[in-house]
Design a protein around this motif. Structure first.
Motif, PDB file in Angstrom:
ATOM      1  N   LEU A  72       0.663  -1.385  -3.337  1.00 37.52           N
ATOM      2  CA  LEU A  72       0.289  -1.110  -4.729  1.00 37.52           C
ATOM      3  C   LEU A  72      -1.232  -1.074  -4.883  1.00 37.52           C
ATOM      4  CD1 LEU A  72       1.227  -0.910  -7.782  1.00 37.52           C
ATOM      5  CD2 LEU A  72       0.868  -3.373  -7.871  1.00 37.52           C
ATOM      6  N   LEU A  73      -1.902  -2.069  -4.308  1.00 38.06           N
ATOM      7  CA  LEU A  73      -3.369  -2.113  -4.432  1.00 38.06           C
ATOM      8  C   LEU A  73      -4.002  -0.881  -3.792  1.00 38.06           C
ATOM      9  CD1 LEU A  73      -3.936  -5.917  -3.714  1.00 38.06           C
ATOM     10  CD2 LEU A  73      -4.544  -4.720  -5.830  1.00 38.06           C
ATOM     11  N   ASP A  74      -3.438  -0.440  -2.698  1.00 35.90           N
ATOM     12  CA  ASP A  74      -3.990   0.733  -2.029  1.00 35.90           C
ATOM     13  C   ASP A  74      -3.756   1.988  -2.874  1.00 35.90           C
ATOM     14  OD1 ASP A  74      -5.536   1.186   0.239  1.00 35.90           O
ATOM     15  OD2 ASP A  74      -3.890   2.282   1.193  1.00 35.90           O
ATOM     16  N   GLU A  75      -2.575   2.105  -3.459  1.00 35.66           N
ATOM     17  CA  GLU A  75      -2.306   3.252  -4.335  1.00 35.66           C
ATOM     18  C   GLU A  75      -3.241   3.254  -5.534  1.00 35.66           C
ATOM     19  OE1 GLU A  75       1.749   3.532  -5.566  1.00 35.66           O
ATOM     20  OE2 GLU A  75       2.502   3.856  -3.551  1.00 35.66           O
ATOM     21  N   MET A  76      -3.493   2.071  -6.071  1.00 31.85           N
ATOM     22  CA  MET A  76      -4.395   1.972  -7.217  1.00 31.85           C
ATOM     23  C   MET A  76      -5.804   2.411  -6.830  1.00 31.85           C
ATOM     24  SD  MET A  76      -2.786   0.970  -9.909  1.00 31.85           S
ATOM     25  CE  MET A  76      -4.235   0.588 -10.876  1.00 31.85           C
ATOM     26  N   ARG A  77      -6.199   2.025  -5.622  1.00 33.35           N
ATOM     27  CA  ARG A  77      -7.555   2.354  -5.169  1.00 33.35           C
ATOM     28  C   ARG A  77      -7.706   3.863  -4.963  1.00 33.35           C
ATOM     29  NH1 ARG A  77     -10.036   3.208  -0.341  1.00 33.35           N
ATOM     30  NH2 ARG A  77      -8.011   3.143   0.712  1.00 33.35           N
ATOM     31  N   VAL A  78      -6.657   4.472  -4.410  1.00 28.29           N
ATOM     32  CA  VAL A  78      -6.744   5.887  -4.050  1.00 28.29           C
ATOM     33  C   VAL A  78      -6.422   6.797  -5.237  1.00 28.29           C
ATOM     34  CG1 VAL A  78      -5.751   7.684  -2.575  1.00 28.29           C
ATOM     35  CG2 VAL A  78      -6.222   5.397  -1.650  1.00 28.29           C
ATOM     36  N   ASP A  79      -5.327   6.495  -5.918  1.00 25.01           N
ATOM     37  CA  ASP A  79      -4.826   7.406  -6.952  1.00 25.01           C
ATOM     38  C   ASP A  79      -5.027   6.886  -8.376  1.00 25.01           C
ATOM     39  OD1 ASP A  79      -3.861   9.065  -4.929  1.00 25.01           O
ATOM     40  OD2 ASP A  79      -2.009   7.898  -4.785  1.00 25.01           O
ATOM     41  N   GLY A  80      -5.297   5.604  -8.504  1.00 28.11           N
ATOM     42  CA  GLY A  80      -5.468   5.040  -9.847  1.00 28.11           C
ATOM     43  C   GLY A  80      -4.168   4.762 -10.562  1.00 28.11           C
ATOM     44  N   GLU A  81      -3.070   5.158  -9.990  1.00 28.92           N
ATOM     45  CA  GLU A  81      -1.776   4.904 -10.631  1.00 28.92           C
ATOM     46  C   GLU A  81      -0.696   4.844  -9.559  1.00 28.92           C
ATOM     47  OE1 GLU A  81       0.747   6.871 -14.266  1.00 28.92           O
ATOM     48  OE2 GLU A  81      -1.389   6.608 -14.469  1.00 28.92           O
ATOM     49  N   PRO A  82       0.158   3.839  -9.603  1.00 31.79           N
ATOM     50  CA  PRO A  82       1.179   3.722  -8.566  1.00 31.79           C
ATOM     51  C   PRO A  82       2.421   4.542  -8.887  1.00 31.79           C
ATOM     52  CG  PRO A  82       1.332   1.872 -10.048  1.00 31.79           C
ATOM     53  CD  PRO A  82       0.192   2.730 -10.552  1.00 31.79           C
ATOM     54  N   LEU A  83       3.207   4.773  -7.860  1.00 29.96           N
ATOM     55  CA  LEU A  83       4.535   5.314  -8.102  1.00 29.96           C
ATOM     56  C   LEU A  83       5.365   4.222  -8.770  1.00 29.96           C
ATOM     57  CD1 LEU A  83       5.056   7.015  -4.632  1.00 29.96           C
ATOM     58  CD2 LEU A  83       4.632   8.161  -6.824  1.00 29.96           C
ATOM     59  N   PRO A  84       6.229   4.591  -9.714  1.00 27.03           N
ATOM     60  CA  PRO A  84       6.997   3.554 -10.425  1.00 27.03           C
ATOM     61  C   PRO A  84       7.732   2.600  -9.477  1.00 27.03           C
ATOM     62  CG  PRO A  84       7.251   5.648 -11.546  1.00 27.03           C
ATOM     63  CD  PRO A  84       6.476   5.936 -10.286  1.00 27.03           C
ATOM     64  N   TYR A  85       8.373   3.166  -8.439  1.00 23.68           N
ATOM     65  CA  TYR A  85       9.119   2.273  -7.555  1.00 23.68           C
ATOM     66  C   TYR A  85       8.190   1.293  -6.839  1.00 23.68           C
ATOM     67  CZ  TYR A  85      11.617   0.319  -3.671  1.00 23.68           C
ATOM     68  OH  TYR A  85      12.134  -0.574  -2.783  1.00 23.68           O
ATOM     69  N   ASP A  86       7.003   1.751  -6.483  1.00 24.43           N
ATOM     70  CA  ASP A  86       6.084   0.858  -5.773  1.00 24.43           C
ATOM     71  C   ASP A  86       5.602  -0.276  -6.673  1.00 24.43           C
ATOM     72  OD1 ASP A  86       6.348   2.254  -3.434  1.00 24.43           O
ATOM     73  OD2 ASP A  86       4.641   3.558  -3.808  1.00 24.43           O
ATOM     74  N   PHE A  87       5.485  -0.003  -7.960  1.00 23.12           N
ATOM     75  CA  PHE A  87       5.178  -1.099  -8.881  1.00 23.12           C
ATOM     76  C   PHE A  87       6.372  -2.045  -8.999  1.00 23.12           C
ATOM     77  CE2 PHE A  87       5.391  -2.794 -13.276  1.00 23.12           C
ATOM     78  CZ  PHE A  87       4.319  -3.666 -13.192  1.00 23.12           C
ATOM     79  N   LEU A  88       7.555  -1.492  -9.168  1.00 27.63           N
ATOM     80  CA  LEU A  88       8.750  -2.339  -9.298  1.00 27.63           C
ATOM     81  C   LEU A  88       8.928  -3.242  -8.082  1.00 27.63           C
ATOM     82  CD1 LEU A  88      11.281   0.241 -10.793  1.00 27.63           C
ATOM     83  CD2 LEU A  88      10.298  -1.739 -11.952  1.00 27.63           C
ATOM     84  N   ALA A  89       8.575  -2.732  -6.912  1.00 27.45           N
ATOM     85  CA  ALA A  89       8.756  -3.527  -5.689  1.00 27.45           C
ATOM     86  C   ALA A  89       7.862  -4.753  -5.655  1.00 27.45           C
ATOM     87  CB  ALA A  89       8.483  -2.646  -4.468  1.00 27.45           C
TER      88      ALA A  89
END
Lengths: 234, 360
Positions: A72-89
């Motif tokens: 999640l932190l990596d997605e936030m750093r790269v894209d600024g927004e996570p995929l919903p499932y990755d947040f749920l996980a």
């Protein structure tokens, strides 16, 4: 009397989905590893005829959703927004909702992340469980330590019931002062209880937690049943 | 449960003020403005704390020390129960890659205990939006059973992008106003807060008459629309308190302005209260949804309102939804309330009801 079943499970992370599929009889889709571990343990602790009974789940974890949080932190750093499932996980609380589908009696769940490596809070979990069983709030309480690391996944379980389960090997009570041999409050307590059962040493064993001196828990062997600690390793 | 458990002391820092009394005053005055928080190209309304510090960890320390300063002296051995859904993830966001996550996922709790000067038993609770009441449930159970006499229950939810982005990705947030039970509701507004509730076996003004948690596995992002599971938990709570629905003077709703959860809550309330609905109040349009801290934040704020006998109006409600057909209070009230029911409906299926009763 409160009867206890002990269970310890160890998995290689890649084998966890297959183990859950075997336990469920079908694949469990879109579930985080902690959810899979919790499901595998809960089903192994409670035979089918017990799964409708009012049940609570108290589970602690050292790792928490560590790997999922890193994603999640990596997605936030790269894209600024996570995929919903990755947040749920990253949300361990949702495990219980997914477990309720196969454990209909599950009425409540409490997740307790741990704050110190190598230490656990079994004494707190068991004190809560004993109180709730004595009050009649639930018929069964599942207490667990569940961890998922990059190279290993494990679930240690104590299933407590007001009526003995088929595979109960221990009874449990809260005491004012622990006597006899004592275990420290560490994540693998159920495995060490099983070792004690297998060793044939002493009639009782206490759980000692320096952080909670008034929460003394004492385990005693059930005389009339065979020891059936289950240790699963894939 | 062998002895009653009391709500001995509260402390609160949130967007509306820096003490329970200050927050109650702001609510009474109808203050409900939100700030904003930017996420990439988008901006969302957000109820932030009035702290200028920009370093996440120093800001957290300021917030928690401010709340601790509102409380009387606590013995170092006081048990500490910490509730949060995000702990220190904002710190890791700020530090950047490589993310130096500690081995133990709730290691932030050790740091909090150090800031509070507490070295006694400590436990952390992460049950999404019901974390605060889960922690309170545990503390109450142990005190009620005589295993401890006092505990400090602390709710901590501090600003971070991960939670905001996660809720945004699931389209749970409004870009406008929080409108509980309103026909135009289109999502919730998040916020940050720290709240503390000291619970004790020693008699105090309010006691926890009932408290139950539950689980609705209908969906991991929302409850069953028929409200049946929510109603079960509230009925269990009333039973725990040995009370009837007619004993309730006021309901603090979960109602955050979510299309699905608000409807489910309304259906649950109708199942229990029928035509004899007590006054309904939602605090989230003025405080934001503070997630893992929300139960303790709203409990502290509500008790301050009830102590002052100044019950605020529900901000954001104007147009009734015919499907909900329930009406939160739109006028302020000075009614005397002896028993208040507080509901939480959590992301991930968690449910909780708490019944607070004023000591005669």
């Amino acid at each position: 009397m409160i009867a206890v079943v002990t269970l310890s499970q160890h998995f290689a992370p890649a084998e966890l989905p297959g183990a859950v599929r075997a336990a469920l009889g079908k694949p469990l889709r879109r579930a985080a590893p902690l959810t899979r571990l919790a499901l595998a343990g809960a089903l192994a602790c409670l035979p089918a005829e017990c799964r409708q009974r009012p049940t609570a789940l108290l589970w602690q974890s050292t790792s928490g959703p560590r790997l999922e949080t890193l994603v999640l932190l990596d997605e936030m750093r790269v894209d600024g927004e996570p995929l919903p499932y990755d947040f749920l996980a990253t949300q361990p609380a949702i495990a219980a909702a997914q477990i309720q589908a196969v454990l209909p009696g599950l009425q409540s769940a409490m997740h307790l992340p741990l704050d110190s490596e190598g230490a656990a809070n079994w004494s707190l979990l068991l004190a809560l469980a004993v109180g709730w069983l004595a009050d009649g709030r639930y018929e069964q309480v599942l207490c667990a330590q569940i961890d998922h690391w990059a190279d290993a996944a494990s679930g240690h379980w104590l299933a407590l019931s007001r009526t003995p389960l088929e595979n109960s090997s221990l009874r449990l009570q809260l005491v004012n002062k622990a006597t006899g041999d004592a275990l420290a409050d560490t994540p693998d307590l159920p495995a060490r209880l099983a070792d004690w059962l297998a060793s044939g040493a002493g009639p009782t064993l206490s759980l000692r937690s320096p952080a909670a001196p008034r929460l003394a828990v004492e385990f005693a062997r059930l005389q009339s049943t065979r020891h059936r600690h289950v240790r699963i390793r894939f | 449960m062998t002895r009653p458990v009391y709500l001995a002391e509260t402390a609160l820092l949130c967007a509306r003020g820096d003490s329970p009394a200050a927050v109650a005053g702001a609510l009474w005055n109808g203050e409900c403005s939100a700030g904003q928080r930017r996420l990439g190209e988008r901006t969302f309304p957000y109820f932030g704390l009035p702290l200028a510090e920009t370093d996440w960890m120093r800001r957290a320390e300021q917030a928690i020390r401010q709340v601790a300063g509102q409380l009387g002296p606590l013995p170092a051995e006081t048990p500490l129960f910490i509730a949060s859904s995000s702990f220190q993830i904002g710190h890791f966001e700020q530090c950047g890659k490589p993310f130096d996550l500690p081995v133990a996922s709730a290691s932030f709790s050790r740091r909090i205990a150090g800031w509070l000067g507490l070295a006694g038993p400590r436990a952390s609770f992460s049950n999404a939006c019901i974390s605060g009441f889960s922690a309170l449930d545990a503390a109450r159970s142990l005190i009620g059973a005589g295993l401890m006499d006092d505990a400090l229950v602390l709710g901590v939810e501090l600003a971070n992008d991960s939670t905001l982005a996660g809720f945004a990705a699931m389209e749970l947030l409004t870009r406008n106003l929080g409108r509980p039970f309103d026909a135009r509701r289109d999502g919730m507004i998040l916020g940050e807060a720290v709240a503390a509730v000291r619970v004790s076996a020693a008699p105090a003004s309010w006691r926890i008459a009932g408290l139950r948690t539950g689980l609705d596995g209908h969906s991991i992002t929302g409850p069953n629309p028929d409200g049946s599971r929510i109603a079960d938990v509230t009925v269990d709570c009333l039973s725990d308190a040995k009370m009837e629905s007619g004993d309730i003077d006021l309901i603090k709703l979960q109602a955050a302005g979510s299309p699905g959860a608000d409807l489910a809550e309304a259906n649950a309330l109708r199942r229990i209260f029928g035509q004899d609905m007590p006054p309904l109040l939602s605090l989230k349009p003025a405080l934001g949804h503070t997630l893992g801290a929300s139960g303790l934040v709203e409990l502290a704020a509500l008790l301050a309102c009830l102590d002052a006998e100044r019950i605020p109006a529900t901000a954001g409600f104007a147009e009734a939804d015919p499907e909900i057909a329930l009406f939160p209070m739109v006028d302020r009230s000075t009614a005397h309330v002896d028993r208040a029911l507080l509901n939480l409906i959590g992301f991930g299926g968690g449910l909780a009801s708490l019944l607070a009763e004023r000591r005669p």
